[in-house]
Design an enzyme around this catalytic site. Structure first.
Site, PDB file in Angstrom:
ATOM      1  N   THR A  48      68.702  44.826  53.618  1.00  0.00           N
ATOM      2  CA  THR A  48      67.584  44.636  54.544  1.00  0.00           C
ATOM      3  C   THR A  48      67.817  43.433  55.434  1.00  0.00           C
ATOM      4  O   THR A  48      67.343  43.377  56.574  1.00  0.00           O
ATOM      5  CB  THR A  48      66.261  44.479  53.771  1.00  0.00           C
ATOM      6  OG1 THR A  48      66.096  45.603  52.888  1.00  0.00           O
ATOM      7  CG2 THR A  48      65.066  44.400  54.703  1.00  0.00           C
ATOM      8  N   TYR A 136      74.948  45.548  42.287  1.00  0.00           N
ATOM      9  CA  TYR A 136      74.167  46.207  43.336  1.00  0.00           C
ATOM     10  C   TYR A 136      74.746  47.596  43.525  1.00  0.00           C
ATOM     11  O   TYR A 136      75.820  47.760  44.111  1.00  0.00           O
ATOM     12  CB  TYR A 136      74.242  45.381  44.623  1.00  0.00           C
ATOM     13  CG  TYR A 136      73.414  45.880  45.786  1.00  0.00           C
ATOM     14  CD1 TYR A 136      72.531  46.951  45.674  1.00  0.00           C
ATOM     15  CD2 TYR A 136      73.507  45.254  47.024  1.00  0.00           C
ATOM     16  CE1 TYR A 136      71.779  47.391  46.753  1.00  0.00           C
ATOM     17  CE2 TYR A 136      72.759  45.684  48.116  1.00  0.00           C
ATOM     18  CZ  TYR A 136      71.898  46.753  47.966  1.00  0.00           C
ATOM     19  OH  TYR A 136      71.160  47.187  49.047  1.00  0.00           O
ATOM     20  N   LYS A 165      70.658  46.039  40.333  1.00  0.00           N
ATOM     21  CA  LYS A 165      69.744  46.631  41.303  1.00  0.00           C
ATOM     22  C   LYS A 165      70.255  48.040  41.553  1.00  0.00           C
ATOM     23  O   LYS A 165      71.338  48.236  42.108  1.00  0.00           O
ATOM     24  CB  LYS A 165      69.722  45.841  42.613  1.00  0.00           C
ATOM     25  CG  LYS A 165      68.844  46.498  43.689  1.00  0.00           C
ATOM     26  CD  LYS A 165      69.024  45.869  45.051  1.00  0.00           C
ATOM     27  CE  LYS A 165      68.159  46.586  46.091  1.00  0.00           C
ATOM     28  NZ  LYS A 165      68.390  46.065  47.455  1.00  0.00           N
TER      29      LYS A 165
END
Length: 300
Positions: A48, A136, A165
């Protein structure tokens, strides 16, 4: 901070000036917006945050700025993954020295790596630093899915791999991580629209780009679930879900910045080659974001 991570972590956007430079002043304000909203941590240079569109120097600047502005109020998770192992080690050591709490490693992207190459990269980078590591898993961008069995094996063998994540969007995979490997790794879900389901299932938390826009609202849902008040959690989730769904259904970086601009926060525009949203999608997201009555931060 060395306490165990849990709860709502904001995947911070990176504001840019009209000239396309990192807007340090508004980045600091964005950190405060999340902290004031009650989040449990902030993430620098995640997807993001448009890390892939930044130079190494810019990534270091963002990490240093976020750590400085957080000032120990919440943990800072620095995303330090890169295409090459050497660059990932360099960025990871820098973030460790700058005061990050946790390092998050996206697996290499662009080159279609084997799972063996991916695991070797993760082991090597984790072994080059002392901080806790968050894997991730972003198969849509990397082409490699870290299966729960692989994650469990890595966490069992590498002491500082503590978190993952998971942005696979696969709730069945999340359940396997939580129920089969929860003794060795804590799972954060990277799909904002799975917050209610994943926390109810036992995930440690969610890493949410939408928390840039509605931090207190997401925190309130999480707190209600942790308190066992499913009815309140569902009611609050129903109120914000239309915005979360609209943002998740659109190109996400653009959607986050559109929503921030709509609530009066100058986030700027994404870096080219990303372009803005079409008029209809932008109008819908802006209307939903502006129409939500702000909620006071939940007590920690």
């Amino acid at each position: 901070m060395s306490a165990q991570l849990s709860g709502v972590l904001t995947a911070l956007a990176t504001p840019f000036t009209a000239e396309g430079l990192i807007d340090v002043e508004n980045l600091r304000r964005l950190v405060d917006r999340s902290v004031d909203g009650g989040v449990d941590g902030v993430v620098a240079c995640g997807s993001t945050g448009e890390f892939a569109a930044m130079s190494g120097a810019e990534r270091r600047l963002v990490v240093e700025t976020v750590i400085d502005q957080a000032a120990g109020r919440v943990p800072v998770i620095a995303q330090t993954g890169a295409v090459s192992t050497a660059e990932a080690i360099e960025l990871s050591r820098h973030a460790q020295d700058a005061g990050a709490s946790v390092l998050m490693l996206v697996t290499p992207y662009y080159e279609p790596l084997t799972i063996e190459e991916t695991v070797r990269y993760l082991r090597t980078v984790a072994g080059a630093v002392d901080l806790p590591i968050m894997l991730y898993n972003l198969p849509g961008a990397t082409g490699v899915n870290l299966a729960p069995e692989t994650v469990g094996q890595l966490a069992g063998e590498v002491d500082n791999i503590r978190y993952i994540k998971d942005t696979s969007g696969d709730m069945a995979q999340v359940c396997k991580l939580v129920h089969h490997y929860g003794d060795v790794i804590s799972t954060f879900v990277g799909s904002d629209d799975l917050l209610l389901a994943s926390i109810a299932e036992g995930a440690a938390g969610v890493m949410a780009g939408t928390a840039n826009v509605i931090p207190a609202e997401l925190v309130s849902v999480h707190r209600a679930l942790v308190a066992g008040d499913l009815a309140r959690a569902r009611a609050e989730w129903s109120r914000i879900y239309p915005l979360v769904d609209a943002m998740m259904s659109a190109p996400f970086i653009q959607a986050v910045k559109e929503a921030l601009n709509a609530v009066g926060f100058p986030a700027g525009r994404p870096r080219p080659p990303l372009s803005g949203l079409d008029a209809g999608t932008a109008g819908s997201i802006s209307s939903l974001a502006a129409g939500l009555r702000p909620r006071a931060a939940a007590a920690r």
